[in-house]
Design a protein around this motif. Structure first.
Motif, PDB file in Angstrom:
ATOM      1  N   TRP A 141      29.343  46.467  31.489  1.00 23.37           N
ATOM      2  CA  TRP A 141      30.109  45.759  32.529  1.00 23.37           C
ATOM      3  C   TRP A 141      30.406  44.308  32.164  1.00 23.37           C
ATOM      4  N   MET A 142      29.503  43.719  31.359  1.00 25.58           N
ATOM      5  CA  MET A 142      29.563  42.256  31.194  1.00 25.58           C
ATOM      6  C   MET A 142      30.924  41.715  30.731  1.00 25.58           C
ATOM      7  N   PRO A 143      31.605  42.356  29.777  1.00 27.58           N
ATOM      8  CA  PRO A 143      32.904  41.782  29.368  1.00 27.58           C
ATOM      9  C   PRO A 143      33.882  41.655  30.549  1.00 27.58           C
ATOM     10  N   TYR A 144      33.800  42.606  31.478  1.00 26.93           N
ATOM     11  CA  TYR A 144      34.692  42.537  32.641  1.00 26.93           C
ATOM     12  C   TYR A 144      34.279  41.375  33.547  1.00 26.93           C
ATOM     13  N   HIS A 145      32.970  41.183  33.658  1.00 27.98           N
ATOM     14  CA  HIS A 145      32.507  40.066  34.488  1.00 27.98           C
ATOM     15  C   HIS A 145      32.947  38.730  33.874  1.00 27.98           C
ATOM     16  N   VAL A 146      32.964  38.684  32.556  1.00 23.63           N
ATOM     17  CA  VAL A 146      33.422  37.453  31.895  1.00 23.63           C
ATOM     18  C   VAL A 146      34.917  37.260  32.175  1.00 23.63           C
ATOM     19  N   ALA A 147      35.689  38.359  32.108  1.00 23.47           N
ATOM     20  CA  ALA A 147      37.129  38.250  32.407  1.00 23.47           C
ATOM     21  C   ALA A 147      37.333  37.795  33.856  1.00 23.47           C
ATOM     22  N   MET A 148      36.455  38.279  34.762  1.00 26.72           N
ATOM     23  CA  MET A 148      36.534  37.822  36.166  1.00 26.72           C
ATOM     24  C   MET A 148      36.325  36.316  36.249  1.00 26.72           C
ATOM     25  N   ALA A 149      35.349  35.827  35.479  1.00 31.54           N
ATOM     26  CA  ALA A 149      35.045  34.392  35.525  1.00 31.54           C
ATOM     27  C   ALA A 149      36.217  33.577  34.976  1.00 31.54           C
ATOM     28  N   ILE A 150      36.843  34.105  33.921  1.00 32.56           N
ATOM     29  CA  ILE A 150      37.994  33.379  33.348  1.00 32.56           C
ATOM     30  C   ILE A 150      39.133  33.341  34.377  1.00 32.56           C
TER      31      ILE A 150
END
Ligand code: HAS
Length: 542
Positions: A449-458
Motif C-alpha cells: 500500500w505504501m507507494p499509494y500512500h506516498v502518492a496521496m501525500a504528494i
C-alpha cells in the motif's frame, strides 16, 4: 447590492475560507503522516488532526459559504436587497454559528473532542463540543428562517407569479437542511449531551449512528445543491446561453428534497441491527436520488450544445470549441462537473450492497468524497467566489485574478488526481480509512500500500499549495480596482414550456417528505429502541 447585504455575505465567505485554511493545514499534516514521511510533534494525535480537518473543511467551510451564497441569491432575486428582518436573522444566525464553531474548534485543539467529523457514539467528546454543535445548528436555523421570510414576503407581494428560479432553489436547499438537521438535533440533545455530562450512563449506539446518517446523507446534498444552482443558473449566463428548462431544474430540486433524506442506511449497509428489508428499501430510494443528477447532466449538455449551435457551432461536438475556456467563472465549475462524472459513478458503486462490502471503511470512500465534495463542490464554490466577492465588494474581476484562478483550478485538479486516484486504487486493495497505523509493522499488504500512500501525500501537498493560492486570491479579489462585476443570472430559453405551479405547493412536498421519512425509518428505529440491550458506556476520547 446594498452595502449591509454585502457585508453579511462577505463575512460568511471570509469565515468559510479561514476554516478552509486551518482545515487544509490539518489535511497536509495527516497526508504526510499516512505517507510515512513525518511523525506528529508536540503530542498532536492523528485522530485529533483528522477531526479538525473534517469538521473545518466538510462542515464549517461548506455551511458558512452556502449560507452566504444563498443570502446573496435572495438579495439579488427577491427584491434587490434583504429585508431588515431577514438581514438581522442572518447576522444572528452567523453569530451563533461562529460562536459554536470557535468553541468546537477549541475543544478539538485541546484534544477534548477527538470524535471525527461524524461524531456519533460510542466515541465520547467533552459535553462542550456537543453544546457547540447546538449553537451551530440553531444558528443555521435562524439564517434559514431569515431566508424563508424574505421569500414569503416576496410571494405575498407578487401574488400569482412564479418565484425566480434561483430563489426557489435557495429555499429548497435550506428546507432540506432544516428537515435533515432535526435528526442531528435529536441525537445531540437527547443522546450525546445527557451522556457526555454523565446524566445517563449508557447510550444506544445504533440509534445514535442512525440519527447521524439521517442527517449525514442529506448533508452531502446540502453541499451539492448550491453547486447545482451555479450549474443551472449561472453557467448558462457565463457561456452566453440560456437555461434549458426552468421546470426541469425545479423538478430536479424537488426530487432532491424528496429523496435525499430517507437514504441514510446506505452508510450503514455493513452494520448489524438493521434488517435487510429496510436497507434494501433505502438503497432503492438511493437510486431514486441519482435521477435528478442524471437530469442535471442532461440539462447541462443541452445548454452547452444549444448555446454553441446558436453561435454557429457545427457537427456533433462543435459546441465544445465555443465554451469560454479562459474564463475562470466557467472553467472552475466546469472542472467540477467533469469530475462529478466519475465521482457519481463511485457513489453508485458504494450504494450497491455487494460492492459496498468491498469498499466500506477503506480509502476508496475517502477517495469518493474528495471527488464529490472536495472537488465538484469545492471547485464550483471557488468559481463562484471569483465573481461573488467582487460583485459584493464593488470591485472588478481583473484579467490577472482570472489567470490566477485558472492556475488555482489546474493545481487543484492535479493534486486531486494524485490524491483521490490513489485513494480509490489502494482502497480496492483493502487499505483502511481513518487509521493512524501507517507501516503496519512491515506487513506485506502494507508494504504494497505504501507507494499509494506516498502518492496521496504528494497530491495532498499540491492541494495545500492550491489552498494557499485560493486564500491569496480571495483577499486579492477584495483589493482589485473599484468597479462593477456582474452577478450572473441566466434567463430561461423561449423554447421551454411553462413551469407548472405545482412546484411551489410546499404543503404537498413537505407532506410527501414526511411520508417517505416515516416509511423508511419508523419500524427500524422502533426496533433499535426496543432492542437496546444493554447499551454502551462508550469511549472517552480525551
Ligand atoms: Fe456519496 C459516502 C453514495 C453523491 C459525499 N459520500 C460518502 C461520504 C461523503 C459523500 C462525504 O451508497 C462519506 C461519509 C463518511 O464519512 O462515511 N454518493 C452516493 C451516491 C451518490 C453520491 C449514490 N456523495 C455524493 C455527493 C457527495 C457525497 C454529491 C458530496 C457532495 N456515498 C454513497 C454511499 C456512501 C457514500 C453509499 C457510503 C459508503 C460507505 O460504505 O461508507 C449520487 O448522488 C451520485 C449521483 C451522481 C451522478 C453524476 C451526474 C453527473 C453530472 C455532471 C455532468 C457533467 C457535465 C460536464 C455536463 C450520477 C451532473 C460536461 C462533460 C463533458 C465530457 C463535456
Amino acid at each position: 447590492f446594498d452595502r449591509r447585504d454585502s457585508r453579511l455575505v462577505i463575512t460568511h465567505i471570509v469565515f468559510a475560507f479561514i476554516a478552509l485554511l486551518i482545515g487544509g493545514i490539518a489535511g497536509l499534516l495527516q497526508g504526510l503522516v499516512r505517507g510515512g514521511m513525518i511523525q506528529l510533534p508536540a503530542g498532536i494525535g492523528y485522530y485529533q488532526l483528522l477531526t479538525a480537518h473534517g469538521v473545518l473543511m466538510a462542515l464549517v467551510f461548506t455551511t458558512f459559504f452556502i449560507i452566504g451564497f444563498l443570502y446573496s441569491a435572495a438579495a439579488k432575486t427577491l427584491g434587490g436587497k434583504l429585508l431588515p428582518v431577514a438581514r438581522n436573522l442572518g447576522w444572528l444566525g452567523f453569530m451563533h454559528m461562529a460562536f459554536g464553531t470557535l468553541l468546537a474548534t477549541v475543544m478539538i485543539l485541546l484534544n477534548k473532542a477527538t470524535v471525527l467529523y461524524t461524531f456519533y457514539a460510542p466515541m465520547k467528546a467533552s459535553p462542550f463540543f456537543y453544546v457547540a454543535l447546538v449553537f451551530v445548528v440553531v444558528g443555521s436555523w435562524m439564517s434559514g428562517f431569515g431566508l424563508f421570510y424574505q421569500y414569503r414576503v416576496w410571494r405575498r407581494e407578487h401574488k400569482g407569479k412564479l418565484s425566480p428560479l434561483l430563489a426557489f432553489m435557495a429555499v429548497v436547499t435550506m428546507l432540506m437542511w432544516q428537515i435533515a438537521t432535526i435528526g442531528v438535533a435529536l441525537e445531540v440533545l437527547l443522546q450525546l449531551i445527557p451522556w457526555s455530562f454523565g446524566w445517563v450512563e449508557t447510550i444506544n449506539v445504533m440509534l445514535s449512528r442512525t440519527l447521524f446518517w439521517y442527517f449525514g446523507h442529506p448533508l452531502v446534498y446540502f453541499w451539492l445543491l448550491p453547486a447545482y444552482m451555479c450549474w443551472y443558473v449561472m453557467i448558462p449566463k457565463i457561456i452566453g446561453g440560456k437555461i434549458f428548462s426552468d421546470a426541469l431544474a425545479r423538478l430536479s430540486f424537488i426530487l432532491f428534497l424528496l429523496f435525499s433524506i430517507p437514504v441514510g442506511f446506505h452508510h450503514q449497509l455493513m452494520e448489524p441491527g438493521i434488517s435487510p428489508f429496510w436497507k434494501y428499501l433505502q438503497v432503492v430510494l438511493t437510486f431514486m436520488v441519482v435521477i435528478p443528477s442524471l437530469m442535471t447532466a442532461f440539462s447541462l449538455f443541452a445548454t452547452f450544445e444549444i448555446s454553441g449551435r446558436e453561435k454557429g457551432a457545427k457537427g456533433l461536438f462543435g459546441w465544445w470549441k465555443m465554451l469560454p475556456w479562459k474564463d475562470v467563472r466557467f472553467f472552475a465549475p466546469f472542472v467540477g462537473m467533469l469530475v462529478f462524472i466519475p465521482a457519481g459513478a463511485g457513489g453508485l458503486i458504494n450504494a450497491s450492497n455487494q460492492m459496498n462490502a468491498v469498499v466500506h471503511n477503506t480509502l476508496w470512500v475517502t477517495g469518493h468524497f474528495h471527488l464529490t465534495v472536495a472537488t465538484s463542490v469545492a471547485l464550483t464554490f471557488f468559481g463562484i467566489t471569483y465573481w461573488l466577492v467582487p460583485a459584493m465588494a464593488g470591485r472588478t474581476l481583473t484579467p490577472r485574478m482570472n489567470q490566477l484562478g485558472i492556475i488555482q483550478t489546474i493545481l487543484w485538479a492535479i493534486g486531486m488526481f494524485f490524491m483521490s486516484g490513489s485513494m480509490h486504487t489502494v482502497g480496492l486493495f483493502g487499505s483502511p480509512r481513518r487509521t493512524a497505523y501507517t507501516t503496519y509493522g512491515e506487513h506485506p499488504d502494507a508494504v504494497f500500500w505504501m507507494p499509494y500512500h506516498v502518492a496521496m501525500a504528494i497530491g495532498g501537498t499540491i492541494l495545500f499549495v492550491a489552498v494557499l493560492l485560493m486564500i491569496y486570491n480571495l483577499f486579492a479579489l477584495m483589493r482589485t480596482p473599484q468597479g462593477y462585476t456582474e452577478y450572473p443570472v441566466a434567463e430561461v430559453t423561449e423554447h421551454a414550456e411553462a413551469t407548472p405551479r405545482l412546484f411551489e405547493r410546499w404543503g404537498v412536498w413537505i407532506s410527501l417528505v414526511v411520508v417517505l421519512i416515516l416509511l423508511a425509518y419508523t419500524v427500524p428505529v422502533m426496533d433499535m429502541i426496543r432492542h437496546d440491550v444493554p447499551g454502551s458506556k462508550g469511549f472517552v476520547t480525551w
